[in-house]
Design a protein around this motif. Structure first.
Motif, PDB file in Angstrom:
ATOM      1  N   UNK A  38      10.443  21.347   4.193  1.00 37.82           N
ATOM      2  CA  UNK A  38      10.627  20.581   2.957  1.00 37.82           C
ATOM      3  C   UNK A  38       9.627  19.432   2.894  1.00 37.82           C
ATOM      4  N   UNK A  39       9.367  18.791   4.017  1.00 39.16           N
ATOM      5  CA  UNK A  39       8.361  17.723   4.053  1.00 39.16           C
ATOM      6  C   UNK A  39       6.989  18.258   3.634  1.00 39.16           C
ATOM      7  N   UNK A  40       6.626  19.407   4.219  1.00 39.34           N
ATOM      8  CA  UNK A  40       5.314  19.990   3.915  1.00 39.34           C
ATOM      9  C   UNK A  40       5.195  20.303   2.429  1.00 39.34           C
ATOM     10  N   UNK A  41       6.288  20.771   1.848  1.00 33.45           N
ATOM     11  CA  UNK A  41       6.266  21.110   0.426  1.00 33.45           C
ATOM     12  C   UNK A  41       6.109  19.857  -0.435  1.00 33.45           C
ATOM     13  N   UNK A  42       6.705  18.767  -0.020  1.00 31.48           N
ATOM     14  CA  UNK A  42       6.609  17.528  -0.798  1.00 31.48           C
ATOM     15  C   UNK A  42       5.240  16.876  -0.645  1.00 31.48           C
ATOM     16  N   UNK A  43       4.661  16.986   0.552  1.00 38.12           N
ATOM     17  CA  UNK A  43       3.322  16.458   0.779  1.00 38.12           C
ATOM     18  C   UNK A  43       3.264  14.941   0.801  1.00 38.12           C
ATOM     19  N   UNK A  44       2.058  14.405   0.632  1.00 39.60           N
ATOM     20  CA  UNK A  44       1.832  12.965   0.716  1.00 39.60           C
ATOM     21  C   UNK A  44       0.813  12.545  -0.325  1.00 39.60           C
ATOM     22  N   UNK A  45       0.862  11.279  -0.705  1.00 39.31           N
ATOM     23  CA  UNK A  45      -0.216  10.684  -1.474  1.00 39.31           C
ATOM     24  C   UNK A  45      -1.290  10.235  -0.483  1.00 39.31           C
ATOM     25  N   UNK A  46      -2.360   9.618  -0.966  1.00 39.62           N
ATOM     26  CA  UNK A  46      -3.402   9.138  -0.055  1.00 39.62           C
ATOM     27  C   UNK A  46      -2.895   8.003   0.816  1.00 39.62           C
ATOM     28  N   UNK A  47      -1.794   7.390   0.411  1.00 36.56           N
ATOM     29  CA  UNK A  47      -1.303   6.218   1.129  1.00 36.56           C
ATOM     30  C   UNK A  47      -0.018   6.476   1.906  1.00 36.56           C
ATOM     31  N   UNK A  48       0.910   7.266   1.301  1.00 36.55           N
ATOM     32  CA  UNK A  48       2.246   7.363   1.898  1.00 36.55           C
ATOM     33  C   UNK A  48       2.822   8.760   1.701  1.00 36.55           C
ATOM     34  N   UNK A  49       3.714   9.204   2.619  1.00 35.09           N
ATOM     35  CA  UNK A  49       4.380  10.497   2.430  1.00 35.09           C
ATOM     36  C   UNK A  49       5.400  10.428   1.299  1.00 35.09           C
ATOM     37  N   UNK A  50       5.572  11.564   0.593  1.00 33.61           N
ATOM     38  CA  UNK A  50       6.568  11.610  -0.481  1.00 33.61           C
ATOM     39  C   UNK A  50       7.971  11.866   0.051  1.00 33.61           C
ATOM     40  N   UNK A  51       8.076  12.157   1.350  1.00 29.43           N
ATOM     41  CA  UNK A  51       9.358  12.549   1.922  1.00 29.43           C
ATOM     42  C   UNK A  51      10.021  11.425   2.731  1.00 29.43           C
ATOM     43  N   UNK A  52       9.507  10.210   2.626  1.00 32.99           N
ATOM     44  CA  UNK A  52      10.081   9.097   3.376  1.00 32.99           C
ATOM     45  C   UNK A  52      10.081   7.847   2.516  1.00 32.99           C
ATOM     46  N   UNK A  53      11.066   6.988   2.770  1.00 39.65           N
ATOM     47  CA  UNK A  53      11.194   5.748   2.001  1.00 39.65           C
ATOM     48  C   UNK A  53      11.848   4.701   2.882  1.00 39.65           C
ATOM     49  N   UNK A  92      -6.386   1.274  10.347  1.00 34.87           N
ATOM     50  CA  UNK A  92      -6.375   1.566   8.911  1.00 34.87           C
ATOM     51  C   UNK A  92      -5.616   2.843   8.586  1.00 34.87           C
ATOM     52  N   UNK A  93      -4.923   3.394   9.578  1.00 38.64           N
ATOM     53  CA  UNK A  93      -4.161   4.622   9.377  1.00 38.64           C
ATOM     54  C   UNK A  93      -4.913   5.862   9.791  1.00 38.64           C
ATOM     55  N   UNK A 134      -4.840  11.449  15.878  1.00 38.06           N
ATOM     56  CA  UNK A 134      -4.609  12.883  15.820  1.00 38.06           C
ATOM     57  C   UNK A 134      -4.217  13.299  14.403  1.00 38.06           C
ATOM     58  N   UNK A 135      -3.407  12.474  13.765  1.00 37.57           N
ATOM     59  CA  UNK A 135      -3.002  12.689  12.376  1.00 37.57           C
ATOM     60  C   UNK A 135      -2.895  11.323  11.717  1.00 37.57           C
ATOM     61  N   UNK A 136      -3.046  11.249  10.388  1.00 38.29           N
ATOM     62  CA  UNK A 136      -2.976   9.937   9.730  1.00 38.29           C
ATOM     63  C   UNK A 136      -1.649   9.228   9.996  1.00 38.29           C
ATOM     64  N   UNK A 137      -1.723   7.935  10.236  1.00 40.15           N
ATOM     65  CA  UNK A 137      -0.531   7.105  10.401  1.00 40.15           C
ATOM     66  C   UNK A 137      -0.334   6.340   9.099  1.00 40.15           C
ATOM     67  N   UNK A 138       0.367   6.978   8.172  1.00 44.24           N
ATOM     68  CA  UNK A 138       0.479   6.432   6.821  1.00 44.24           C
ATOM     69  C   UNK A 138       1.540   5.346   6.728  1.00 44.24           C
ATOM     70  N   UNK A 139       1.398   4.538   5.690  1.00 39.92           N
ATOM     71  CA  UNK A 139       2.438   3.570   5.354  1.00 39.92           C
ATOM     72  C   UNK A 139       3.597   4.303   4.691  1.00 39.92           C
ATOM     73  N   UNK A 140       4.670   3.575   4.433  1.00 40.16           N
ATOM     74  CA  UNK A 140       5.840   4.148   3.765  1.00 40.16           C
ATOM     75  C   UNK A 140       6.162   3.299   2.541  1.00 40.16           C
ATOM     76  N   UNK A 141       6.412   3.937   1.413  1.00 36.04           N
ATOM     77  CA  UNK A 141       6.851   3.204   0.230  1.00 36.04           C
ATOM     78  C   UNK A 141       8.176   2.521   0.536  1.00 36.04           C
TER      79      UNK A 141
END
Length: 719
Positions: free
Chosen positions: A338-353, A172-173, A106-113
């Motif tokens: 705030x999450x939406x504003x930070x967005x994501x890279x092609x691999x991982x969200x910028x709002x999670x670590x 593969x996400x 339904x939505x990408x299942x990204x990895x996390x840095x």
């Protein structure tokens, strides 16, 4: 939402929730309407019981009561051909799949840095605050949610109008394997959501095997002579990718849900009552509680990065006490805007670590290799190590699993190896980091305990000493005393070990030399308990042949196969004399099992143990074979396989044909005479019947066949 509005079943309206009745009127006395109403009440009640047991850990009824409710529901669905597509009974597993299809998420299942250093976490916090300032947010309003990073298998689960619709692995996400039927069997995954969920809800969860269940399941594998899993994550991943959902249903999987992938309210059954998605991640998790989705309670919302680091350190201290594996902490921005504003890279969200725990590995030297002999005769090599600290624990021994693993690693005494340790999992050697020896450790060809030859079975090695090997004695005695074997009450593992250490039982036949006087002198025993055990053993001197065979612990021979052997040969001497060809004539006994049985009886130690049992008066009772079944052998020589829902249960159908001299087996083979097909039959059995040219009978044809032999169908209900 109030608690009552989020329940699957209100106890004031549903009699099967609190103090439910477990005595039911006969199924054949119900009208279709009454059966449908009772089934619907049972489904709602069972969903409530599942939630209270698996999610809230606060069961309302005893296990036996739950089982009676569940069995009643299955009986109703079978007798009245009720639609069971979304019933809790589907958790027992459907027909095996040919392969796992691929489905898009339904939505990408990204990895996390991730990182293992606190400085990297602070750099993440600086990037988040800088990004929020640039987007027009006030960084002082920033809140983080901290929760465990689970060490399992990530899955997407989708609900449509509150009903379980599908599940997929991360893949593969973007797309993953369709594991809808496998995940359906996991008891903590609700088949129907509570309360008023959105019309479409996609959630991310982690499927795992609890540590205590993992240890117990590995023990079962070892008892069966199978290779145990190296760790709970491998066990969960390997299980979820099984093509047979029934296999998944038998394994102890659990799940935690931790994120929302999709939340749609348009078209919800509840219309304007369907809730909008909360504004925060913490709100999502609280909504999970309302919907009955299981989540961890080890979650905190914190005001700054230092508090997040502190949470990770505290959780690390508790790590080994948890019943599930974690390898760090996930730190996420709480506000969705705030999450939406930070967005994501092609691999991982910028709002999670992910702030991970230190590695549980170290490097040391193999000083020796010892070989342990388990209760099944399985030989397990163990590396004796130069003691090394691994995450605060001194490790001096690590498993090498089996001979094949030694060969794959190329390990030998003197080599430098990496040691891996995780919680309660036995430390093991994943790799050789420096080869300091010549060659590979030579696995022994004879049992280090009894000197019997060692045989290889695939990657494993086994002592062939059988009942004559002292290392296998405890297992042999415990197996003999099992409920589905000789059922000797009072002969559990602790007492077996005590009897062996006292020198009273050095072989299985020694059980029948025990006296009240011998036992009464042992610590923790009295004359009453001694008399009870001696009496229980006396009661097994003339056991049914099938239980005697099940008690011997013959590899690949469980209670079902033992029963088939007993019915085929009639007495022990005939079975002992049977060659492999005769054994293969028995239904459910293929070439490998026939060879295993013959090898067991040909082993001198096993024959001596059997003869010693008989010398002590243990003589299994013969059973009536089809040749001697007389008037009840009207179906003699026929073999039936049943699939689908019949007008009675399959167990009753099998019992009926067996009572008239036929065999009933679980799988179609060249020995099968008829495949009897009910409603919603399994595809695999039909395909096997076509391949083996086995006649297929609809239930009406089956009834005609029985009538030709003077047998009524369906059988009369003895109740």
């Amino acid at each position: 939402m109030t608690r009552s509005s989020t329940r699957h079943a209100d106890p004031e309206e549903n009699p099967y929730v609190e103090d439910p009745p477990t005595e039911f009127e006969p199924v054949d006395e119900l009208s279709t309407e009454a059966a449908e109403r009772q089934a619907e009440l049972l489904r709602s009640a069972i969903r409530e019981h599942d939630h209270r047991y698996y999610v809230e850990a606060d069961p309302l009824v005893a296990d036996a009561t739950y089982d009676r409710l569940f069995d009643r529901l299955r009986a109703l669905e079978a007798a009245f051909e009720l639609d069971a597509e979304r019933s809790p009974t589907r958790r027992v597993g459907g027909e095996p799949l040919d392969e796992l299809a691929t489905v898009e998420h339904v939505a990408p299942m990204r990895s996390i840095d991730s990182a293992k250093e606190a400085d990297a976490v602070r750099e993440f916090d600086e990037r988040v605050r800088s990004g929020l300032r640039e987007a027009g947010f006030d960084p002082s309003d920033l809140r983080y949610v901290c929760e465990p990073k689970f060490d399992g298998l990530s899955v997407e689960v989708v609900y449509e109008d509150g009903e379980y619709a599908r599940a997929a692995t991360r893949g593969d996400g973007v797309a993953g394997d369709d594991v809808t039927e496998q995940v359906r069997t996991v008891r903590s995954v609700p088949g129907k959501l509570r309360g008023t969920p959105p019309s479409r809800l996609a959630v991310r969860g982690e499927v795992y095997m609890p540590r205590d269940a993992f240890e117990a399941y590995n023990e079962e594998l070892i008892e069966r002579g199978e290779e145990p899993f190296a760790n709970p994550r491998n066990a969960a991943a390997g299980t979820l990718r099984q093509l047979d959902p029934a296999v998944v249903a038998e394994r102890p999987l659990d799940v935690f849900f931790f994120d929302v992938l999709g939340w749609e309210t348009a078209g919800a059954d509840g219309g304007e009552d369907a809730p909008d998605r909360p504004d925060t991640h913490r709100g999502d998790l609280l909504a999970f509680d309302d919907f009955g989705l299981r989540r961890t309670d080890r979650v905190e919302r914190v005001d700054d990065v230092d508090a997040a680091i502190d949470f990770r350190d505290r959780l690390g201290e508790d790590r080994d006490g948890l019943n599930y594996g974690i390898d760090g902490v996930v730190i996420t921005v709480d506000e969705h805007d705030a999450r939406d504003a930070l967005g994501s890279t092609s691999r991982a969200p910028r709002w999670a670590f992910a702030y991970k725990f230190p590695p549980r590995t170290a490097t040391t030297t193999v000083e020796d290799v010892t070989v342990q002999v388990g209760r099944t005769g399985r030989l397990t090599p163990v590396a004796e190590l130069d003691p090394v600290d691994v995450d605060g624990v001194t490790v001096s021994r690590a498993t090498l699993h089996n001979p094949a693993e030694i060969e794959a690693l190329g390990v030998n005494v003197g080599d430098r190896v990496r040691i891996y340790r995780a919680g309660d999992v036995i430390p093991y050697v994943p790799e050789v980091v420096e080869k300091r020896s010549s060659g590979t450790y030579a696995f022994p060809e004879r049992c280090p305990i009894c000197g019997a030859p060692v045989e290889r079975e695939g990657p494993l090695a086994f002592c062939t000493g059988g009942l004559g090997c002292p290392a296998q004695l405890d297992r042999a005695v415990e197996h003999w005393a099992r409920r589905d074997a000789l059922d000797v009450e009072g002969l559990g593992p602790e007492r077996v070990e005590q009897l062996r250490e006292a020198g009273l039982v050095e072989s299985l036949p020694d059980l029948y030399d025990l006296t009240v006087a011998d036992l009464a002198e042992l610590e923790g025993w009295g004359e009453t308990s001694a008399r009870n055990l001696v009496g229980a053993l006396e009661a097994t001197r003339e056991p049914p042949l099938d239980r005697f065979l099940a008690g011997l612990g013959i590899p690949d021979v469980g209670p079902t196969t033992a029963d088939a052997l007993a019915r085929a040969f009639g007495d022990l001497d005939a079975l002992l004399a049977a060659d492999e060809a005769a054994l293969r004539e028995v239904d459910d006994v293929g070439p490998a099992v026939a060879a295993s049985i013959r090898d067991f009886f040909d082993a001198e130690e096993n024959r001596e143990a059997i003869e010693a049992l008989r010398e002590r008066g243990v003589e299994p009772r013969p059973v009536e074979t089809p040749d001697a079944a007389g008037d009840d052998a009207s179906l003699e020589g026929m073999t039936f396989v049943f699939t689908g829902s019949l007008s009675t249960t399959r167990d009753e159908a099998q019992a009926l044909v067996e009572a008239h001299g036929a065999n009933a087996t679980s799988s179609v083979s060249g020995n099968t005479d008829y495949l009897v097909v009910g409603e919603s039959p399994g595809r695999s059995k039909r395909a096997d019947a076509d391949a083996e040219d086995v006649p297929v009978l609809e239930e009406a044809d089956f009834a005609d066949l029985l009538a030709d032999h003077g047998i009524d169908w369906p059988p009369e209900d003895e109740a």
